[in-house]
Design an enzyme around this catalytic site. Structure first.
Site, PDB file in Angstrom:
ATOM      1  CB  SER A  66      -8.548  -1.881   1.110  1.00 34.04           C
ATOM      2  OG  SER A  66      -9.647  -1.082   0.816  1.00 34.04           O
ATOM      3  CG  HIS A  72      -6.998  -5.196   4.288  1.00 39.26           C
ATOM      4  ND1 HIS A  72      -6.194  -5.358   3.178  1.00 39.26           N
ATOM      5  CD2 HIS A  72      -8.198  -4.768   3.818  1.00 39.26           C
ATOM      6  CE1 HIS A  72      -6.885  -5.057   2.100  1.00 39.26           C
ATOM      7  NE2 HIS A  72      -8.099  -4.699   2.459  1.00 39.26           N
ATOM      8  CD  GLU A  77      -3.126  -7.632   3.338  1.00 37.82           C
ATOM      9  OE1 GLU A  77      -2.463  -8.015   2.370  1.00 37.82           O
ATOM     10  OE2 GLU A  77      -3.608  -6.487   3.409  1.00 37.82           O
ATOM     11  CG  ASN A  93      -5.110  -5.020  -2.513  1.00 37.29           C
ATOM     12  OD1 ASN A  93      -5.592  -6.001  -3.085  1.00 37.29           O
ATOM     13  ND2 ASN A  93      -5.828  -4.242  -1.715  1.00 37.29           N
TER      14      ASN A  93
END
Ligand code: NAD
Length: 507
Positions: A125, A146, A158, A196
Site C-alpha cells: 500500500s 492493491h 488498484e 490514498n
C-alpha cells in the site's frame, strides 16, 4: 498468464496469508480460480485456509452462497508449504510484510521458480511498485494489485503500473479483478497511488481547521457529515483507522511528494499519537469510547430570541436567494433596503471569504454580521460563521433564526471558506492534480474514491456539482488569505473553470 482470465483452471499463488492474503484468497477461490496460499510462519497458511472455508460456510448459512459453490471454492483453496510449490502458477500475488527488502527478496525467489509468462503482483500500500520490481530480470511482468481491507467487501482494486510494467500485465490484472467481482482502477506508481492520495484532503484540511481553532472536532465532523453529506467526518475516520496508521501515512505521502504543502500533515496528530490517543482501538482518540461505544457531546441549546429584522447581502446572488427563500417561509421581517437599516442583523453568504473580509469589503458593521454557508444547501445542517467582533447578541439571534424550523445549526469562527467549503475544495483540488499528473483517468478517480473511500460522489463530480469556477474561487480565497501554496489551484481545475467545462473533461 497462460490462458485468458476466464479459464477455470487458472492457478494463483498468494504469498502471505494474513488479513489481506486470506481476503484475496477468498475472492479468488470464490471466482473459480485455483489458489495456493503460502506463508513463512509455520501453520499460518493452513489456518488461513480453514478460516476462509469457515467464511464460505457462514455465507451458506446466510443464503449468500450455495452449499455446492462453497464446497467447490473451499476445495480450490489449498495451503502450500513453500514458494517452490508455486512453479505452475500463472499469477502470484504477494501480501507479506510491508518491507521493501523483504518483498524484493521474495520476488527474486519467485522469479527463479515461476514460468517466464507468470505475472507477479504486489499488494503493497505504500512502497513503490517500481522499486520492488527493480530486482527482477523481467520487471515488465510485475504490477501493483492493491486491494483494500476487508477485501470481500471493498469492491475496488488498484492496478498499478510500475515504470517498466508492460501494458498487457495490467490489462490481465484488470480482467482478473472483474472476474473476482471487483472494480479495477488503473493508476501510475506514485505516492499513495490513487485512493490514498485522493483521501488526503479530508483529514489534513479538517486538521487545519481544528488547529486554527475555527471549530472543534465534533462540530467539524457534524458539518462534514450532515452538511456536506460525507458518511464520516475526518475525526471519526481518524478514530476508526487509528492514528498509528493514519499519521505515518500522512507523513509518508507528504515526504514522498518532497514536502508539497498540499499534503502537509499536522503536529496535532503527532502529539496525539505520542500520547497514545489512537482512536477506537485504544479506547480514546478524538472521541472517547467507554465500553467501545463512541461518546458524542450533545448539541448546545438553541437560543430563543429571534431578530426583529434581518438584512441579507445581495453580493453572492445564489446564496442570497437561498437565504431569502428560506426566511420567507418563517415570520421574520426582511429588510429589503439596499443597505441595512438601524440595528438589524446582517447576513452574508461568502464563498472562499471570511466574515471579517466580507463585512469590510461591503462596508457593513462587522458587529452585526453573520455568515451562512449556502454552498451545500440549507436542508440538513446550517453553518454560521462569525467575525471576532460579531456581538454575542447577534450570534444568538442568528442561531435562533436559522434553527427555528428545527434544522440544526453549527457556529464556527471566521475562516475563508467556512468548514465544508474549504475541505471539499481541497478534496476536489487534489483529485484534479491526480488527473493533471496523469496518475489516473478522471473516470477512474471518481470510481475509485466512491468505492474506496465511500464519499457521496467522486471528487470531480463533486466539483462539477458545486461548479468548477466556485471551487476555484474558494481556493483563490484561501490562497490570498493565508499566502500558503497549500491552496494553489491545480492547472486541471483552473483551465476547466476558465473554459466552463466539466472537471471530467480529458485532454
Ligand atoms: N491491512 C490492510 O488494511 C492493508 C490494506 C492494503 C494493503 N495492505 C498491504 O498488504 C500487505 C499485507 O498486509 P496484511 O495486513 O495482510 O499483513 P499481515 O501481517 O496480516 O500478514 C502478513 C503475512 O505475511 C507473512 N509473511 C511475512 N513475511 C513473509 C515472507 N517473507 N514470506 C512469506 N510470508 C511472509 C506473515 O507471516 C503474515 O502471515 C502489506 O504489504 C500491506 O501494506 C494492507
Amino acid at each position: 498468464m497462460n490462458g485468458s482470465a476466464g479459464d477455470a483452471d487458472l492457478t494463483v499463488g498468494i504469498v502471505g496469508s494474513g488479513v489481506m492474503g486470506a481476503g484475496i484468497a477468498q475472492i479468488a477461490a470464490a471466482a473459480g480460480l485455483e489458489v495456493r496460499l503460502v506463508d513463512a510462519r509455520e501453520g499460518a497458511a493452513d489456518r488461513a485456509v480453514d478460516e476462509v472455508r469457515a467464511r464460505f460456510a457462514r455465507l451458506v448459512e446466510k443464503s449468500r452462497m450455495s452449499a455446492e459453490a462453497a464446497e467447490a471454492a473451499g476445495q480450490r483453496l489449498q495451503a502450500a508449504p513453500a514458494v517452490s510449490d508455486l512453479a505452475d502458477a500463472q499469477l502470484v500475488i504477494e501480501a507479506i510484510v510491508e518491507d521493501l527488502e523483504v518483498k524484493q527478496a521474495l520476488f527474486r525467489e519467485l522469479e527463479a521458480v515461476v514460468a517466464a509468462d507468470c505475472i507477479l503482483a504486489t499488494n503493497t500500500s505504500s512502497l513503490s511498485v517500481t522499486a520492488i520490481a527493480s530486482v527482477l530480470a523481467q520487471p515488465e511482468r510485475m504490477a501493483g494489485f492493491h486491494f483494500f481491507n476487508p477485501v470481500p467487501l471493498m469492491k475496488v482494486v488498484e492496478v498499478i503500473d510500475g515504470v517498466l510494467t508492460e501494458d498487457s500485465t495490467c490489462e490481465q490484472l484488470m480482467q482478473l479483478a472483474r472476474r473476482m467481482g471487483h472494480t479495477p482502477v488503473r493508476a501510475a506508481d506514485s505516492p499513495g497511488f490513487l485512493i490514498n492520495h485522493a483521501g488526503r484532503g479530508l483529514g489534513t484540511e479538517g486538521l487545519r481547521v481544528l488547529e486554527e481553532g475555527i471549530a472543534d472536532v465534533v462540530t467539524i465532523d457534524r458539518i462534514m457529515r450532515e452538511g456536506a453529506g460525507f458518511r464520516m467526518g475526518p475525526f471519526e475516520l481518524f478514530d476508526l483507522t487509528g492514528l498509528d496508521v493514519s499519521h505515518p501515512v500522512m507523513e509518508s505521502i507528504y515526504n514522498q511528494f518532497y514536502q508539497d504543502p498540499r499534503y502537509r500533515p499536522s503536529h496535532e496528530t503527532r502529539r496525539r499519537l505520542a500520547a497514545g490517543l489512537l482512536g477506537r482501538k485504544s479506547g480514546r482518540g478524538f472521541y472517547d469510547y467507554p465500553q467501545g461505544k463512541q461518546q458524542v457531546p450533545e448539541e448546545p441549546p438553541v437560543p430563543e430570541q429571534l431578530p426583529a429584522q434581518v438584512w441579507i447581502s445581495p453580493v453572492v446572488e445564489d446564496g442570497a436567494r437561498q437565504v431569502v427563500d428560506l426566511l420567507r417561509r418563517g415570520n421574520v421581517t426582511i429588510d429589503a433596503g439596499e443597505r441595512p437599516a438601524g440595528e438589524v442583523l446582517c447576513v452574508v453568504t461568502p464563498v472562499g471569504q471570511d466574515v471579517s473580509s466580507a463585512a469590510v469589503a461591503q462596508g457593513l458593521d462587522a458587529r452585526r454580521c453573520v455568515g451562512i454557508d449556502t454552498l451545500f444547501g440549507l436542508q440538513h445542517r446550517r453553518t454560521l460563521m462569525v467575525s471576532p467582533v460579531t456581538s454575542p447578541e447577534y450570534v444568538a439571534q442568528a442561531q435562533a433564526l436559522f434553527a427555528s424550523d428545527g434544522v440544526p445549526v453549527s457556529v464556527v469562527r471566521d475562516s475563508p471558506g467556512f468548514v465544508a467549503q474549504r475541505v471539499v475544495a481541497m478534496i476536489v483540488n487534489i483529485a484534479c492534480e491526480i488527473a493533471q499528473r496523469r496518475i489516473a483517468t478522471p473516470g477512474d478517480i471518481d470510481r475509485a474514491v466512491t468505492l474506496g473511500l465511500g464519499y457521496p460522489q467522486g471528487p470531480l463530480a463533486m466539483g462539477d456539482a458545486i461548479g468548477p469556477a466556485r471551487v476555484l474561487a474558494i481556493l483563490r480565497g484561501l490562497e490570498r488569505y493565508y499566502g500558503d501554496p497549500r491552496y494553489r489551484p491545480s492547472g486541471w481545475l483552473t483551465r476547466r473553470a476558465q473554459l466552463g467545462v466539466s472537471l471530467l473533461t480529458t485532454d
